[in-house]
Design a protein around this motif. Structure first.
Motif, PDB file in Angstrom:
ATOM      1  N   GLU A  79       0.825  -1.203   0.000  1.00 29.61           N
ATOM      2  CA  GLU A  79       0.000   0.000   0.000  1.00 29.61           C
ATOM      3  C   GLU A  79       0.866   1.262   0.000  1.00 29.61           C
ATOM      4  OE1 GLU A  79      -2.303  -0.645   3.457  1.00 29.61           O
ATOM      5  OE2 GLU A  79      -3.784  -1.923   2.460  1.00 29.61           O
ATOM      6  N   LEU A  80       1.992   1.202   0.713  1.00 34.34           N
ATOM      7  CA  LEU A  80       2.845   2.375   0.824  1.00 34.34           C
ATOM      8  C   LEU A  80       3.677   2.634  -0.429  1.00 34.34           C
ATOM      9  CD1 LEU A  80       4.175   1.959   4.480  1.00 34.34           C
ATOM     10  CD2 LEU A  80       2.527   3.638   3.669  1.00 34.34           C
ATOM     11  N   PHE A  81       4.139   1.568  -1.086  1.00 30.42           N
ATOM     12  CA  PHE A  81       5.118   1.741  -2.151  1.00 30.42           C
ATOM     13  C   PHE A  81       4.676   1.203  -3.510  1.00 30.42           C
ATOM     14  CE2 PHE A  81       7.569   1.721   1.787  1.00 30.42           C
ATOM     15  CZ  PHE A  81       8.280   2.896   1.641  1.00 30.42           C
ATOM     16  N   GLU A 138       6.589  19.579   4.153  1.00 28.51           N
ATOM     17  CA  GLU A 138       7.689  19.204   5.035  1.00 28.51           C
ATOM     18  C   GLU A 138       8.300  17.860   4.664  1.00 28.51           C
ATOM     19  OE1 GLU A 138       9.090  21.101   7.490  1.00 28.51           O
ATOM     20  OE2 GLU A 138       7.832  22.619   6.524  1.00 28.51           O
ATOM     21  N   GLY A 139       7.791  17.231   3.609  1.00 29.26           N
ATOM     22  CA  GLY A 139       8.371  15.983   3.136  1.00 29.26           C
ATOM     23  C   GLY A 139       7.818  14.738   3.788  1.00 29.26           C
ATOM     24  N   LYS A 140       6.769  14.862   4.613  1.00 34.15           N
ATOM     25  CA  LYS A 140       6.175  13.681   5.228  1.00 34.15           C
ATOM     26  C   LYS A 140       5.290  12.985   4.211  1.00 34.15           C
ATOM     27  CE  LYS A 140       3.737  12.180   9.429  1.00 34.15           C
ATOM     28  NZ  LYS A 140       4.830  11.353   9.924  1.00 34.15           N
ATOM     29  N   ARG A 193       2.700  11.575  -2.878  1.00 37.53           N
ATOM     30  CA  ARG A 193       1.535  12.058  -2.138  1.00 37.53           C
ATOM     31  C   ARG A 193       1.549  11.530  -0.705  1.00 37.53           C
ATOM     32  NH1 ARG A 193      -3.798  10.335  -4.737  1.00 37.53           N
ATOM     33  NH2 ARG A 193      -4.606  11.648  -3.077  1.00 37.53           N
ATOM     34  N   LEU A 194       0.967  12.315   0.186  1.00 42.93           N
ATOM     35  CA  LEU A 194       0.791  11.859   1.553  1.00 42.93           C
ATOM     36  C   LEU A 194      -0.223  10.729   1.576  1.00 42.93           C
ATOM     37  CD1 LEU A 194       1.416  12.461   4.599  1.00 42.93           C
ATOM     38  CD2 LEU A 194      -0.712  13.772   4.611  1.00 42.93           C
ATOM     39  N   SER A 206     -12.424  13.399  -0.121  1.00 48.12           N
ATOM     40  CA  SER A 206     -11.800  14.722  -0.231  1.00 48.12           C
ATOM     41  C   SER A 206     -10.506  14.686  -1.040  1.00 48.12           C
ATOM     42  CB  SER A 206     -11.535  15.295   1.167  1.00 48.12           C
ATOM     43  OG  SER A 206     -10.604  14.493   1.864  1.00 48.12           O
ATOM     44  N   GLY A 207     -10.181  13.525  -1.623  1.00 48.55           N
ATOM     45  CA  GLY A 207      -9.020  13.427  -2.500  1.00 48.55           C
ATOM     46  C   GLY A 207      -7.745  12.964  -1.848  1.00 48.55           C
ATOM     47  N   ILE A 208      -7.804  12.513  -0.604  1.00 47.24           N
ATOM     48  CA  ILE A 208      -6.619  12.028   0.106  1.00 47.24           C
ATOM     49  C   ILE A 208      -6.506  10.518  -0.070  1.00 47.24           C
ATOM     50  CG2 ILE A 208      -5.600  11.711   2.411  1.00 47.24           C
ATOM     51  CD1 ILE A 208      -6.836  14.384   3.195  1.00 47.24           C
ATOM     52  N   ALA A 209      -5.297  10.031  -0.285  1.00 45.78           N
ATOM     53  CA  ALA A 209      -5.057   8.587  -0.400  1.00 45.78           C
ATOM     54  C   ALA A 209      -5.116   7.983   1.001  1.00 45.78           C
ATOM     55  CB  ALA A 209      -3.710   8.317  -1.056  1.00 45.78           C
ATOM     56  N   ALA A 210      -6.238   7.362   1.342  1.00 45.18           N
ATOM     57  CA  ALA A 210      -6.441   6.851   2.695  1.00 45.18           C
ATOM     58  C   ALA A 210      -6.964   5.431   2.653  1.00 45.18           C
ATOM     59  CB  ALA A 210      -7.426   7.740   3.472  1.00 45.18           C
TER      60      ALA A 210
END
Length: 294
Positions: free
Chosen positions: A162-164, A248-250, A171-172, A280-284
């Motif tokens: 999921e992360l990579f 901030e690069g997180k 994207r966050l 709302s468009g966030i990858a969650a």
């Protein structure tokens, strides 16, 4: 610092380190599954050379993961310096640190009848303590910390995928993690939300054996007074901070939602919060640490 050249900017580097027994090998295999070229047990003195080789090779090597291990004779504690050197060269490495509770690590070593690589003539706990000291600064500098204490191999593999394995790795990415307070706080949480103010479906006989992923429990939890405002407030909080975290690069944010046992309220809230963030468009995505433990 000058802007990175296109070749360096297009080279995706992941640096994997962490405690022995924490799951580095599983992380390495999962990264291979999503298309990374994985170099295991790499001396950190060779990290820049490996990055430049990957850049020049192009193709599949442009996505390279380097796994560092304290058992390497060339390992030193200056991982921060090595990462800084990569950044000065124009690369943007992401550091993944795998961790687990001492008690869990001891059980894992005992189950395979292995000694810790740093315990010498002492106990397993002594080797773990020495290693934690060596890795303290590396843990502090990690972009993402994955606590594997309550994850099996498949769950850890899915987390890495999921992360990579997704589309835009810059994207966050938000993980909404449900948990039970009686099993302890998730040590990798950035925000902790307490859903225990809501009535517990455990005390409703027809809901007790069901979970927050089922419609009946979800409707009960989300229909309680204050539930919608609770979810909306945390959705607004994440939305308000996303742009700042990205600047901030997180790249990875964990929002932990807790109830007593991690079966009903926290699960329903986590699923709903993740859904609203996606709207709302966030990858969650929602994950459930303690579901099935009871």
């Amino acid at each position: 610092m000058s802007q990175p050249a296109p070749a360096e900017a297009d080279t995706t580097l992941v640096v994997v380190t962490g405690v022995s027994g924490g799951g580095r090998s599983t992380v390495a295999r999962a990264l291979e599954n999503v298309g990374y070229y994985v170099v295991d047990n790499l001396p950190q003195a060779l990290m820049l050379d490996m990055a430049e080789l990957a850049m020049k090779a192009g193709g599949a090597a442009r996505r390279t993961a380097m796994v560092l291990d304290v058992r390497s004779r060339a390992f030193s504690t200056d991982l921060v310096g090595a990462i800084r050197e990569l950044k000065e060269r124009g690369f943007s490495p992401r550091v993944v640190f795998v961790d687990a509770d001492d008690e869990v690590l001891i059980r894992r070593f005992e189950s395979v009848r292995r000694s810790h690589p740093l315990q010498g003539e002492g106990r397993l706990a002594d080797g773990i303590a020495v290693e934690r000291g060596l890795l303290e600064e590396a843990r502090d500098q990690a972009d993402v910390i994955i606590d594997t204490s309550h994850l099996n191999v498949n769950q850890l593999r899915r987390r890495i995928e999921e992360l990579f394995g997704g589309e835009d790795a810059r994207r966050l990415r938000v993980t909404v993690l449900s948990f039970g307070f009686k099993y302890g706080l998730p040590p990798d949480a950035d925000f902790v939300c307490d859903a225990r103010f809501l009535p517990n479906p455990y005390w409703v006989p027809e809901l007790r054996e069901h979970t927050g992923r089922e419609q009946a429990v979800s409707s009960y939890v989300l229909g309680q007074e204050g539930a919608d405002a609770f979810v909306a407030t945390y959705a607004d909080l994440v939305n308000a901070t996303t742009a700042g975290f990205e600047r901030e690069g997180k790249r990875y944010l964990t929002v932990a939602v807790g109830c007593t046992g991690g079966k009903h309220r926290s699960v329903a809230i986590a699923e709903e919060l993740a859904a609203r963030l996606r709207q709302s468009g966030i990858a969650a995505n929602a994950q459930h640490r303690d579901l099935g433990r009871e």
